[in-house]
Enzyme design. Sequence first.
Site, PDB file in Angstrom:
ATOM      1  N   ARG A   1       4.743 -12.584  10.123  1.00 39.80           N
ATOM      2  CA  ARG A   1       5.439 -11.371   9.708  1.00 39.80           C
ATOM      3  C   ARG A   1       6.770 -11.299  10.417  1.00 39.80           C
ATOM      4  O   ARG A   1       6.983 -11.943  11.443  1.00 39.80           O
ATOM      5  CB  ARG A   1       4.598 -10.125   9.953  1.00 39.80           C
ATOM      6  CG  ARG A   1       4.160  -9.889  11.379  1.00 39.80           C
ATOM      7  CD  ARG A   1       3.108  -8.793  11.451  1.00 39.80           C
ATOM      8  NE  ARG A   1       3.605  -7.501  10.990  1.00 39.80           N
ATOM      9  CZ  ARG A   1       3.022  -6.786  10.021  1.00 39.80           C
ATOM     10  NH1 ARG A   1       1.943  -7.212   9.436  1.00 39.80           N
ATOM     11  NH2 ARG A   1       3.530  -5.620   9.677  1.00 39.80           N
TER      12      ARG A   1
ATOM     13  N   GLU B   1       0.876  -1.169   0.000  1.00 41.92           N
ATOM     14  CA  GLU B   1       0.000   0.000   0.000  1.00 41.92           C
ATOM     15  C   GLU B   1       0.918   1.225   0.000  1.00 41.92           C
ATOM     16  O   GLU B   1       1.788   1.335   0.860  1.00 41.92           O
ATOM     17  CB  GLU B   1      -0.871  -0.002   1.260  1.00 41.92           C
ATOM     18  CG  GLU B   1      -1.861   1.138   1.223  1.00 41.92           C
ATOM     19  CD  GLU B   1      -2.748   1.231   2.460  1.00 41.92           C
ATOM     20  OE1 GLU B   1      -2.718   0.329   3.302  1.00 41.92           O
ATOM     21  OE2 GLU B   1      -3.450   2.250   2.561  1.00 41.92           O
TER      22      GLU B   1
ATOM     23  N   LYS C   1       4.457   0.848   9.515  1.00 46.42           N
ATOM     24  CA  LYS C   1       4.558   2.113   8.785  1.00 46.42           C
ATOM     25  C   LYS C   1       4.010   3.268   9.609  1.00 46.42           C
ATOM     26  O   LYS C   1       4.507   4.377   9.520  1.00 46.42           O
ATOM     27  CB  LYS C   1       3.804   1.999   7.456  1.00 46.42           C
ATOM     28  CG  LYS C   1       4.644   1.326   6.393  1.00 46.42           C
ATOM     29  CD  LYS C   1       3.962   1.372   5.050  1.00 46.42           C
ATOM     30  CE  LYS C   1       2.978   0.249   4.928  1.00 46.42           C
ATOM     31  NZ  LYS C   1       2.475   0.048   3.560  1.00 46.42           N
TER      32      LYS C   1
END
Length: 561
Positions: free
Chosen positions: A265, A39, A275
Amino acid sequence: MTETDSPTDGEPRDFIRDIVRDDLASGRTDQVVTRFPPEPNGYLHIGHAKSICLNFGIAREFGGRCHLRFDDTNPAKEEQEYIDAIIEDVRWLGFDWGEHLFHASDNFEQLYQWAEHLIQAGKAYVDDLGPDEMREYRGTLTEPGRDSPCRGRGVDENLDLFRRMRAGEFEGGACVLRAKIDMASGNINLRDPVIYRILHAEHPRTRDAWCVYPTYDFAHGQSDAIEHITHSICTLEFEDHRPLYDWLIENLPVPARPRQYEMARLNMTHTVLSKRRLAQLVETGRVSGWDDPRMPTISGLRRRGIPAAAIRDFAARIGVSKSAATQEVAALDACVREYLNRHAMRRMAVLKPLKVVIENYPEGGGEMLDAVNNPEDAGAGSRQVPFARELYIERDDFMEQPPKKFYRLAPGREVRLRYAYFITCTGVIKDAGGVVSELRCTYDPETKGGNAPDGRKVKATLHWVSAADAVKAEVRLYDHLFNVPEPGAGGDFLDDLNPQSLEILENCYLEPALKDVEPGETVQFERLGYFCADADGAPNAPVFNRAMTLRDSWARAKAKG
Ligand code: ATP
Ligand code: MG
């Protein structure tokens, strides 16, 4: 510095590669197609590198292809700057998507049509409950949800409302489109999830063409299907979304049936990989930008001098699994040291200079001495380093009153200058404040190259630079950005910032060969560490970033307590 592939031996094996292998063997898949779907709402970090190496790695190993797809469905947070940075970073990591660059926004019209398709099939409805009410109606993990009063709307009314949503008749948030699945499902993601929302925001690519945008869940699987992705790999948080992913694929006339697989992850000690938090560090000025060399972003790591090959090696070594584990940042450092030890050119640089005058060396004289470029790589050859009467050595390499285990230079003591001569300290000059400002030494001309013909030994070898020939430089020493293994574990992660993560040294002296190092190139400063030329430097005023110390001094400091 040349890049070679990771030194990890053998073919990587993990549960995802096993699935791909089986699917190819059984004929369920003809050609594997993966994708990396960032994204564009921030810069990529080392966690993304794990996903990039996995997706592009699988495509390469199994003769398939990997797409780069921007998941650009939330114009409120996405920017062109991020799109450009992501492209640069994936390329720099060594991967190529060829012509397969996609955007979820390429599919906005198709996605919109599929939303109408669901409405027409009685499987979606426009809901005007506000966000708080909707949350309340959704129920909890232990209580089923309740039907929204709008759930019974007829097809025509829904279609009309949805078209008016698209036409811009409603304020942002006034209503949403929901898939009609099961308000009593044990999986909250299936309790009539929102698939379209109104956002009056300019999109970086589609500008003002749209004011309704698909949610992640509605855009992702359908974009996978449009691109004929075979294996759609995401992180474990999306495991509970898989039934919705599959429901949408089953209930829409999509051209392919991709499958979603989840892996753990990457988390790493002494850093944050989100982020949102990284953006906070940038926005509050805690770091100089997304590419600050202390950031775990790809661009930060690159600027610090971490080679792409070392990141790929790290990704290969940590592997892929379903169980979440936190990696020690030291594991990444080890990959970096291993790579740079084999590839980085050795150079001499003095970071905290102390002047040395060799009294018996001819005044105005000088000579060039041969110095090895990389003892780990015979092919790297050697270079010439100027030697003269006035030199700089490292201030830390001298002590006027040395304690027992200090073997370096001291009054009356002989040491070796690397690639040069043995020198003996014969005098100490101090400034008005009593601080040592200069050393007087003699050299033994018989020891040229660093060995005494009579076989006598010295206990230390120092690096040095010729004062008249040195290039003055700024050197930036970096340490971990956080001084605890798990930033934020005890409250605000900003409270765990390491106040000593950056030290700037402005009066460093480098051997002349370092004048010509291109920004981005990493060399070893002998005895000090690996350093990368920064683009902030100018032709006669280079700036170097410390990529890594030679040994893990952090671990040693911790062990000492
Ligand atoms: P963040 O949580 O840092 O904000 P994100 O998951 O929202 O990241 P995306 O841009 O959506 O960021 O991620 C793109 C791809 O990278 C996704 O497939 C995602 O699963 C993967 N990814 C993101 N963070 C990690 C991580 N820490 N480890 C492994 N893969 C990751
Ligand atoms: Mg995401």
